[in-house]
Structure formats: C-alpha cells, structure tokens
Write an enzyme that holds these catalytic residues in place. Structure first.
Site, PDB file in Angstrom:
ATOM      1  N   ARG A  84       2.235 -20.944  31.425  1.00  0.00           N
ATOM      2  CA  ARG A  84       2.436 -21.824  30.102  1.00  0.00           C
ATOM      3  C   ARG A  84       2.470 -23.642  29.928  1.00  0.00           C
ATOM      4  NH1 ARG A  84       6.424 -21.365  27.456  1.00  0.00           N
ATOM      5  NH2 ARG A  84       7.636 -20.381  29.787  1.00  0.00           N
TER       6      ARG A  84
ATOM      7  N   LYS B 185       3.453 -14.848  24.576  1.00  0.00           N
ATOM      8  CA  LYS B 185       5.181 -15.416  24.357  1.00  0.00           C
ATOM      9  C   LYS B 185       4.643 -16.342  22.791  1.00  0.00           C
ATOM     10  CE  LYS B 185       8.004 -15.312  27.683  1.00  0.00           C
ATOM     11  NZ  LYS B 185       7.679 -13.701  28.553  1.00  0.00           N
TER      12      LYS B 185
ATOM     13  N   ARG C  46      -0.258 -12.803  38.528  1.00  0.00           N
ATOM     14  CA  ARG C  46       0.121 -11.570  37.476  1.00  0.00           C
ATOM     15  C   ARG C  46      -0.593  -9.896  37.222  1.00  0.00           C
ATOM     16  NH1 ARG C  46       5.421 -12.228  34.801  1.00  0.00           N
ATOM     17  NH2 ARG C  46       5.462 -14.696  35.530  1.00  0.00           N
TER      18      ARG C  46
ATOM     19  N   LYS D 295      13.697  -9.852  36.404  1.00  0.00           N
ATOM     20  CA  LYS D 295      13.895  -9.281  35.010  1.00  0.00           C
ATOM     21  C   LYS D 295      12.768  -7.690  35.086  1.00  0.00           C
ATOM     22  CE  LYS D 295      12.248 -11.871  32.272  1.00  0.00           C
ATOM     23  NZ  LYS D 295      12.555 -12.841  32.776  1.00  0.00           N
ATOM     24  N   THR D 296      11.957  -7.537  35.532  1.00  0.00           N
ATOM     25  CA  THR D 296      10.609  -6.898  35.324  1.00  0.00           C
ATOM     26  C   THR D 296      10.907  -6.296  36.571  1.00  0.00           C
ATOM     27  OG1 THR D 296       8.847  -8.462  34.408  1.00  0.00           O
ATOM     28  CG2 THR D 296       7.761  -6.160  36.161  1.00  0.00           C
TER      29      THR D 296
ATOM     30  N   HIS E 241      15.280 -12.194  25.300  1.00  0.00           N
ATOM     31  CA  HIS E 241      14.849 -12.057  26.618  1.00  0.00           C
ATOM     32  C   HIS E 241      14.927 -12.351  27.758  1.00  0.00           C
ATOM     33  CE1 HIS E 241      12.380 -15.224  29.592  1.00  0.00           C
ATOM     34  NE2 HIS E 241      11.120 -14.119  28.925  1.00  0.00           N
TER      35      HIS E 241
ATOM     36  N   SER F 271      12.543 -16.664  34.300  1.00  0.00           N
ATOM     37  CA  SER F 271      10.751 -16.308  34.985  1.00  0.00           C
ATOM     38  C   SER F 271      11.933 -16.211  36.100  1.00  0.00           C
ATOM     39  CB  SER F 271       9.677 -17.649  34.536  1.00  0.00           C
ATOM     40  OG  SER F 271       8.718 -17.311  35.177  1.00  0.00           O
TER      41      SER F 271
HETATM   42  P1  ATP Z   1       9.174 -13.596  33.768  1.00  0.00           P
HETATM   43  O1  ATP Z   1       9.735 -13.685  32.669  1.00  0.00           O
HETATM   44  O2  ATP Z   1       8.319 -14.685  34.520  1.00  0.00           O
HETATM   45  O3  ATP Z   1       8.093 -12.186  34.062  1.00  0.00           O
HETATM   46  P2  ATP Z   1      11.006 -11.892  35.838  1.00  0.00           P
HETATM   47  O4  ATP Z   1      12.487 -12.327  35.072  1.00  0.00           O
HETATM   48  O5  ATP Z   1       9.849 -10.392  35.202  1.00  0.00           O
HETATM   49  O6  ATP Z   1      10.140 -13.441  35.611  1.00  0.00           O
HETATM   50  P3  ATP Z   1       9.668 -11.090  38.401  1.00  0.00           P
HETATM   51  O7  ATP Z   1       9.040 -10.405  37.860  1.00  0.00           O
HETATM   52  O8  ATP Z   1      11.520  -9.821  38.144  1.00  0.00           O
HETATM   53  O9  ATP Z   1      10.981 -11.794  37.130  1.00  0.00           O
HETATM   54  O10 ATP Z   1      10.321 -11.709  39.553  1.00  0.00           O
HETATM   55  C1  ATP Z   1      11.653 -11.463  40.666  1.00  0.00           C
HETATM   56  C2  ATP Z   1      10.644 -11.910  41.902  1.00  0.00           C
HETATM   57  O11 ATP Z   1      11.587 -11.887  43.179  1.00  0.00           O
HETATM   58  C3  ATP Z   1      10.371 -10.542  42.254  1.00  0.00           C
HETATM   59  O12 ATP Z   1       8.802 -11.445  42.551  1.00  0.00           O
HETATM   60  C4  ATP Z   1      10.147  -9.915  42.905  1.00  0.00           C
HETATM   61  O13 ATP Z   1       9.718  -9.654  44.232  1.00  0.00           O
HETATM   62  C5  ATP Z   1      11.380 -11.229  43.985  1.00  0.00           C
HETATM   63  N1  ATP Z   1      13.074 -11.208  44.591  1.00  0.00           N
HETATM   64  C6  ATP Z   1      13.791 -10.741  45.955  1.00  0.00           C
HETATM   65  N2  ATP Z   1      14.200 -11.020  46.102  1.00  0.00           N
HETATM   66  C7  ATP Z   1      14.891  -9.934  44.403  1.00  0.00           C
HETATM   67  C8  ATP Z   1      16.136 -10.095  44.296  1.00  0.00           C
HETATM   68  N3  ATP Z   1      17.114  -9.631  45.214  1.00  0.00           N
HETATM   69  N4  ATP Z   1      16.217  -9.172  43.106  1.00  0.00           N
HETATM   70  C9  ATP Z   1      14.968  -9.281  42.421  1.00  0.00           C
HETATM   71  N5  ATP Z   1      14.514  -9.817  42.626  1.00  0.00           N
HETATM   72  C10 ATP Z   1      13.771 -10.071  43.648  1.00  0.00           C
HETATM   73 MN    MN Z   2       8.219 -10.025  33.688  1.00  0.00          MN
END
Ligand code: ATP
Ligand code: MN
Length: 537
Positions: free
Chosen positions: A61, A202, A324, A244-245, A222, A240
């Site tokens: 973004r 978004k 992504r 979360k995901t 969020h 980010s």
């Molecule tokens: P966005 O808002 O950009 O979608 P998000 O909060 O959904 O971000 P994730 O897509 O879940 O973030 O990204 C977390 C990344 O960190 C993943 O690539 C995951 O494999 C990695 N990772 C490594 N160690 C950990 C951990 N201990 N806990 C969570 N994620 C981890």
């Molecule tokens: Mn996510």
C-alpha cells in the site's frame, strides 16, 4: 456496449458515469476470471492451480497517496492529519470523470459483493475493475452474494479500480500518479495508478472504520478471530506481520476471519469473506492450512517459481518481502460461515518485538490493556536490505492507525467499555524476538507462540504463578505446557543482562514519548500502566 454475465437488470454502468466501454463483464465466475487473466497475459497457473500475477510498480500500500474527500460529512468528524489527508471535493469529481473517460473503449469487469457477515450491518459493494484478476481478488476477499441475490443487489458503495490510469499531480491534485481516494458523501472509492490489491481491501476497511463506530455504535477492529469447540471467541489484534493470519488459522478452532472484524452489541463478525495471507517462507509443515489454500481460485501476488517450473519458491522474495495469496475463507477447512461469533472471552494483542524486550506472553490488567491498545507497538526488522540490522519501532494506535478515519480514542473508548462489560481477558503476545534483539536472538518459534495461546485459551495459564517484568510491569507466567520456562522471562533469556536492561529502558522511553499525544485523553488507571524507567546508577 456489450454486456455479459449475471446482474441486476436495473443496474447500468451509466449510473456510475461509465459510457462507451467496449464490453462489460458482470460477476464472472472465478474460472472465467482466471482464464481471462491468463489469455490477457496477466498471469499463469502454478502447479497447484493458483493464479500467479505481478502487481507491478506497487507491491504494497501507499499510505501517502490515500486521501479522504473533505466536505460537510467529513469536515468535523474525520481525524485529519498525515493519515487522513484532505482531498478537494471538486477535484475528486474531475478525477472521477477523467478515470471514466480512460475506460471508454476498454473492457471492464464488474463485481457485486458485500462486506460484514452480520446481516444487520451488510454493506453492498459494486466494484468496477480494469483487469479480470483485480475482480478475482474482490471475489475472494469480500463476501459473495448468492446468484439469486445478485439479481436484486443495489450497491451501498462503489469502487472504481483502474491501475492503468495514472494521475497527473498538476491537473488532479494528487501527490503523484497513484492514488486511493474515499468519498464518504458519494460513497465511492477511486483507485488508480497502482495495481496493489491491498488498496481495495483496506479501502473498504477504512470505510467501515468510519461508518460502524460513527453511525452504528459498533467497534471496528484490525484483528483476526476464531472460536473454540465450546463457542468461545478469541480475537487477535496486531499490525502487519505480527501473526493475525498465521495464528488465527488453528486446526483446533474455527476460523472467523484473518484481518478485519466488527464487535456489535451481540456479535463479533468478519467484514470480509476471504483471507490475504503472507507467503514469505510459507511451508506445509508450519502453516498447513494456508499452504493448502493455495489452489485453483486463489490469487498469488509477486511470487517467484523454482527455475524452469511452476512450483512456487516461497523463500524467494526477490520481488518483495510482501508476497501474498488471496483466497475465499472456505479454502480453510474449518472456517465458520457465516463468519459470526459471540463476544470474545479472550483478546490477544500481537506485537512482533524485534528488540526482544517483551515477554512471549503477559496477562494484562485493565489499565495495561488500554495503554497497549492505544500505543499499538510493534518493532520490525528493517526489511531485507543488506547491512540494515537495527529494528525500527512502530507505534500505531489501536494496532491499525493507518486505517482509522476517526480519532483513536473513539475506538479505545468502545473497546474499554466492551472489555469491561464482557469481562474479557486480555493478553499481550510477543511473536518477535527472544534471547536478544534482532541479530543476536532469534524469532520466537511459531510452535511456542501457538502453545502459549492454546494454554491461555484453555485456562492452563490460570493455574500457574506469575512474575512481573521490571520497567514494563507486565505479568508473565513462570511456566506453560509445551514451552521451555527459560524463554518466558525475556531478561532471563538474554545472555547479556546489562544489554537487556539498556534495551528495555530504551524501548520504555519510546513508549512514554509516543504516549504523550494521548495522555490528555487517558485516565489514571491507563496512565499508571506506563513503563517506568529506572534511574540508572
Ligand atoms: P497483515 O496485517 O499484513 O496481514 P498479519 O498480522 O496477518 O499481517 P501474518 O501474515 O500472520 O501477519 O504474518 C506473520 C508472519 O510471521 C508469517 O509469515 C509467519 O510465518 C511468521 N512467524 C514466524 N514466527 C512467528 C510466531 N512466533 N508467531 C507468529 N508468526 C510467526
Ligand atoms: Mn493478515
């Protein structure tokens, strides 16, 4: 004009000011959109059947190019500043006309979809895209009306997405050639000059972050959300890359959603109908559900293949670290549809603390919960640039400042009230570094983070003793099933204790400085949750 596909017979593109487009394709199926994308040279199929595309110049973004039209509706309600940048209403109209003129003689793809899985808050969206794959993205990420509903659907909001249209800042009043502009009076989002699909997603999130709290008394969040077998809801706030995901996809819990939710009087509901997962280092072993969701109908962005194959090399992030995949939520086998749950029993704030200062898990008191929500801290490694080793702090109020049209205190007040009314437990999770800052320590093992969350959810962390982290005053468990006790105390996990103390004081100072802008809105209970820097001898 030639029109194809299924639509409300009373819907016309001329209603949107679109004249003389070559052909309009309404509500094509995913397979038709995939086929069109390939024929037009936008992408190719991977060996698991997903469509892989490149988003072009923009692979993320562009917050500086996101604007809100300043008019009677927004003038006194929007929190204007460098997040919500004003755009002139007349200039919006002119730019809109220039975009529709650009589309004359071209094909467009129209999609009817909606946001908000709770029918009480359903927001119908009609999206016009220049490419078939942006249309596929919308199909995957938003909620999908039935083919019956499409025949009568009337849009509440319109999105015009034209990556090929480049603005002229001198003529259009934009900062540069790309832009995403929200018009709350006309209920239109226009996006141009960028092919990054996250702007679409978004954009609607920003709309809901305005409409729901401002007009409907619903908290927009969020966060991701899932539910346990006995129906207990958990939500995971985080900026980010904090998890979360990744963490909401849990084989033992039903997925409600991975990124955006509303919390009404009675329900927690997903805004979306799909997920937008990071692909960097994706593996079947660590994230089986997401890995298996990369299949026919999914849209992969900016990935690379192993040489001479159509097998995705998830470790290759030479185009961007932000690779992504966008897929409909039912591609996760235990997704809950409709994605509606009850009020959460547990809330997790996820932070990726690359300094390695915060405990892997802490249980927050009420004041601490509000303090950390308003602070919205994370620290990320500075990307993949060679030689850059210093993590940088981010404070983003409500773990989503970039998407909040209203002042952060609006969301914080709503959350505080709801936590209180529902007696919710709040946890702070550090998914970032352990045993030292980035460069010395290492990222928390995903299996440990998952085990900590599981133990919090099933009550095991109510049965153990807690210690208190100096400076931050955070209470962390001294033991947890399936997690080595040594890592629970961050100071204990650092070899160099002096270095830890220095880093902790440093980070505390940044928390305190950041909070100054909010302290006038905070009560004693919240203020007392501030870190306290010890006087160094
Ligand atoms: P966005 O808002 O950009 O979608 P998000 O909060 O959904 O971000 P994730 O897509 O879940 O973030 O990204 C977390 C990344 O960190 C993943 O690539 C995951 O494999 C990695 N990772 C490594 N160690 C950990 C951990 N201990 N806990 C969570 N994620 C981890
Ligand atoms: Mn996510």
């Amino acid at each position: 004009m030639n029109e194809f596909g299924r639509k409300n017979p009373n819907a016309h593109l001329s209603d949107l000011g679109l004249k003389n487009v070559s052909a309009a394709y309404w509500n094509l199926s995913p397979s038709e959109l995939v086929e069109e994308s390939i024929i037009q040279g936008y992408g190719e199929l991977t060996d698991t059947g997903a469509l892989a595309v490149d988003t072009g110049e923009f692979m993320g973004r562009s917050p500086k190019d996101k604007f809100i039209v300043n008019d009677a509706e927004t003038e006194n309600s929007v929190w204007w500043g460098d997040i919500n940048i004003k755009f002139d209403a007349e200039k919006f109209d002119r730019l809109y006309n220039r975009m529709t003129a650009y589309l004359e003689g071209r094909d467009v793809y129209v999609r009817d979809c909606y946001a908000c899985a709770d029918p009480a808050y359903r927001l119908n969206i009609r999206l016009v895209t220049e490419t078939p794959w942006h249309n596929l993205f919308a199909n995957n990420l938003f909620l999908r009306p039935t083919s019956e509903e499409i025949l009568t659907q009337i849009p509440d909001w319109i999105i015009i997405n034209v990556p090929g249209f480049k603005a002229d800042p001198k003529v259009d009043g934009t900062r540069q050639h790309n832009f995403a502009i929200l018009n709350f009076t006309k209920k239109i989002i226009i996006i141009g000059g960028t092919g990054y699909t996250g702007e679409i997603k978004k954009g609607i999130f920003s709309v809901l972050n305005y409409v729901l709290p401002h007009h409907k008394g619903v908290l927009s969040m969020h966060c991701s959300a899932n539910i346990g077998k006995d129906g207990d809801t958990a939500v995971f706030f985080g900026l980010s890359g904090t998890g979360k995901t990744t963490l909401s996809a849990d084989p033992n819990r039903g997925l409600i959603g991975d990124d955006e939710h509303g919390w009404s009087e009675k329900t927690v509901f997903n805004f979306e109908g799909g997920c937008y997962a990071k692909c960097v280092n994706l593996s079947k072993e660590k994230e089986p559900q997401i890995f298996d969701a990369v299949r026919f109908g999914s849209l992969l962005e900016n990935i690379e293949f192993y040489d001479g194959t159509t097998t995705v090399d998830y470790d290759n992030i030479s185009k961007t670290e932000n690779t992504r995949v966008a897929y409909p939520i039912h591609f996760i086998n235990n997704a809950v549809e409709p994605s509606v749950a009850s009020a959460p029993r547990n809330i997790f704030f996820l932070t990726c603390d690359a300094f390695g200062v915060l405990p892997p898990i802490s249980r927050l008191e009420k004041g601490q919960a509000m303090y950390h929500f308003i602070s919205g801290y994370t620290a990320k490694v500075a990307g993949t640039e060679v030689g850059v080793v210093e993590p940088t702090t981010t404070f983003s109020a409500c773990f989503g400042k970039a998407f909040l049209p209203l002042h952060p205190t609006k969301y914080a007040e709503l959350l505080g009230k709801k936590i209180h009314e529902n007696n919710v437990r709040v946890w702070l999770i550090n998914t970032g570094w352990s045993g030292g800052s980035y460069g010395v320590g290492s990222r928390m093992k995903l299996s440990y983070t998952r085990a900590l969350i599981t133990a919090a959810l099933n009550g095991q962390l109510d049965q153990v003793n807690y210690d208190t982290l100096p400076v931050f005053g955070l209470h962390f468990p001294s033991s947890c099933p399936n997690v080595p006790s040594e890592i629970l105390n961050p100071r204990g996990s650092w070899e160099d204790k002096e270095a830890y103390d220095k880093k902790a004081a440093d980070l505390a100072g940044q928390f305190i400085k950041n909070f100054e802008q909010y302290s006038q809105f905070a009560n004693e209970e919240i203020l007392s949750a501030s870190p306290k820097i010890p006087q160094m001898a």
